[in-house]
Design an enzyme around this catalytic site. Structure first.
Site, PDB file in Angstrom:
ATOM      1  CE1 TYR A 111      10.071   0.222  -1.613  1.00 59.41           C
ATOM      2  CE2 TYR A 111      12.174  -0.087  -0.489  1.00 59.41           C
ATOM      3  CZ  TYR A 111      11.008   0.639  -0.677  1.00 59.41           C
ATOM      4  OH  TYR A 111      10.785   1.781   0.065  1.00 59.41           O
ATOM      5  CE  LYS A 129      10.371   3.390  -3.134  1.00 58.96           C
ATOM      6  NZ  LYS A 129       9.444   4.537  -3.299  1.00 58.96           N
ATOM      7  CG  ASN A 152       4.333   8.640   0.178  1.00 54.58           C
ATOM      8  OD1 ASN A 152       5.328   8.450   0.874  1.00 54.58           O
ATOM      9  ND2 ASN A 152       3.168   8.057   0.433  1.00 54.58           N
ATOM     10  CG  ASP A 173      -4.104   5.635  -0.529  1.00 56.81           C
ATOM     11  OD1 ASP A 173      -3.062   5.960   0.065  1.00 56.81           O
ATOM     12  OD2 ASP A 173      -4.452   4.462  -0.690  1.00 56.81           O
ATOM     13  CG  LEU A 221       6.800   7.794   5.268  1.00 56.81           C
ATOM     14  CD1 LEU A 221       7.853   7.258   4.313  1.00 56.81           C
ATOM     15  CD2 LEU A 221       7.409   8.837   6.198  1.00 56.81           C
ATOM     16  CB  THR A 246       5.420   3.049   7.055  1.00 56.27           C
ATOM     17  OG1 THR A 246       6.254   2.137   6.321  1.00 56.27           O
ATOM     18  CG2 THR A 246       6.072   4.427   7.077  1.00 56.27           C
ATOM     19  CG  ASP A 270      -2.935   2.140 -10.294  1.00 61.54           C
ATOM     20  OD1 ASP A 270      -1.850   2.564  -9.839  1.00 61.54           O
ATOM     21  OD2 ASP A 270      -3.017   1.112 -11.005  1.00 61.54           O
TER      22      ASP A 270
END
Length: 298
Positions: free
Chosen positions: A168, A172, A97, A45, A26, A202, A70
């Protein structure tokens, strides 16, 4: 003020955007779409995949630079923001992201798997946002016009929960709360803060949800990651200045606003409840309250 320093509704004027976790998936699609819209992009990244995305953007005439590091590291997150300003003269938008998964049922979850996901998926949003916010506050207090945008990345797991993804989902869900609070705190400085909850194919989803993510043999591919990016481009632009504190679900060609927690109608005893009284009260409240959306995988 030069044309390059101003924005007009509906028009891109070379805004400067940082995209985290943009080496693939993404994030890569967002970086490519933002550059195609005329923005100057800082491609972050944790590994050199960022350099390949910068090369893709340059090959199509766009402007981008790579920043490898990071984003959950507080000092690097500050460097990321500062380097965007040093390279391009300012920062107009941050697209958070970066993320990862370590899927386990709760009873099998290790401490390391919890810490890794919460660190990258939640702290990795908070750290760049904190330093970008400080930069925009400084500009605002100096009397400079600020029309800044933040686009965070939550998930349906963070909104509804997801079996086997407790770490996760918790991270989130934290992103949604971060989004809502930051939107209020930063509004005075000319900053909007929104989040997306995307569904797309992804590296994180194509194996775990293989059937749902499989590309069709022909026609529109609803799970292509690039379908999410137009909303990100718009939210990061000048025209989105009246939208903040919202969570958008986006999948294929569908966009919706996720409507979160609301205060329910209370039953007030006017005194301290006795435990034995509360069973009938709670059950009556639940009868009069819409059932929650089921947890994914339940």
């Amino acid at each position: 003020m030069t044309r390059d320093e101003t924005t007009r509704v509906g028009e891109r004027t070379g805004r400067v955007v940082v995209v985290t976790g943009a080496g693939r998936g993404l994030g890569r699609e967002h970086a490519l779409a933002l550059a195609a819209a005329g923005d100057r992009v800082v491609v972050n990244d944790v590994d050199p995949a960022a350099e390949a995305v910068v090369a893709e953007i340059a090959a199509t005439g766009g402007t981008a630079v790579a920043s490898v590091g990071d984003v959950a590291d507080w000092a690097y997150a500050r460097h990321l923001v500062e380097s965007a300003v040093e390279t391009f003269g300012r920062l107009d938008a941050l697209v958070n992201n970066a993320g990862l998964v370590r899927d386990r049922m709760l009873v099998n979850l290790s401490e390391q798997e919890w810490d890794e996901v919460v660190r990258v998926d939640l702290k990795g949003h908070a750290a760049p946002l904190r330093h970008a916010a400080a930069y925009w506050r400084e500009r605002s207090r100096a009397g400079d016009p600020v029309a800044a945008r933040v686009v965070n990345t939550s998930s349906g797991a963070g909104l509804m929960g997801s079996v086997g993804q407790v770490n996760y989902a918790a991270a989130k869900a934290g992103v949604t709360a971060l989004t809502q609070v930051a939107a209020v705190e930063l509004a005075r400085y000319g900053v909007t803060v929104n989040a997306i909850a995307p569904s797309a194919r992804t590296a994180m989803t194509e194996t775990a949800f293989a059937d749902a993510m499989r590309a069709p043999d022909e026609g529109f591919d609803p799970m292509a990651a690039g379908n999410v990016s137009p909303l990100v481009v718009w939210l990061a632009g000048a025209d989105a200045g009246d939208v903040t504190g919202r969570i958008f679900e986006v999948a294929g060609g569908a966009v919706s606003v996720a409507d979160g927690w609301r205060h329910g109608e209370p039953v007030d005893a006017g005194r301290r409840w006795r435990p034995e009284e509360l069973g009938p009260v709670v059950r009556d409240l639940l009868r009069r309250t819409p059932a929650p959306t089921p947890v994914y995988g339940a």
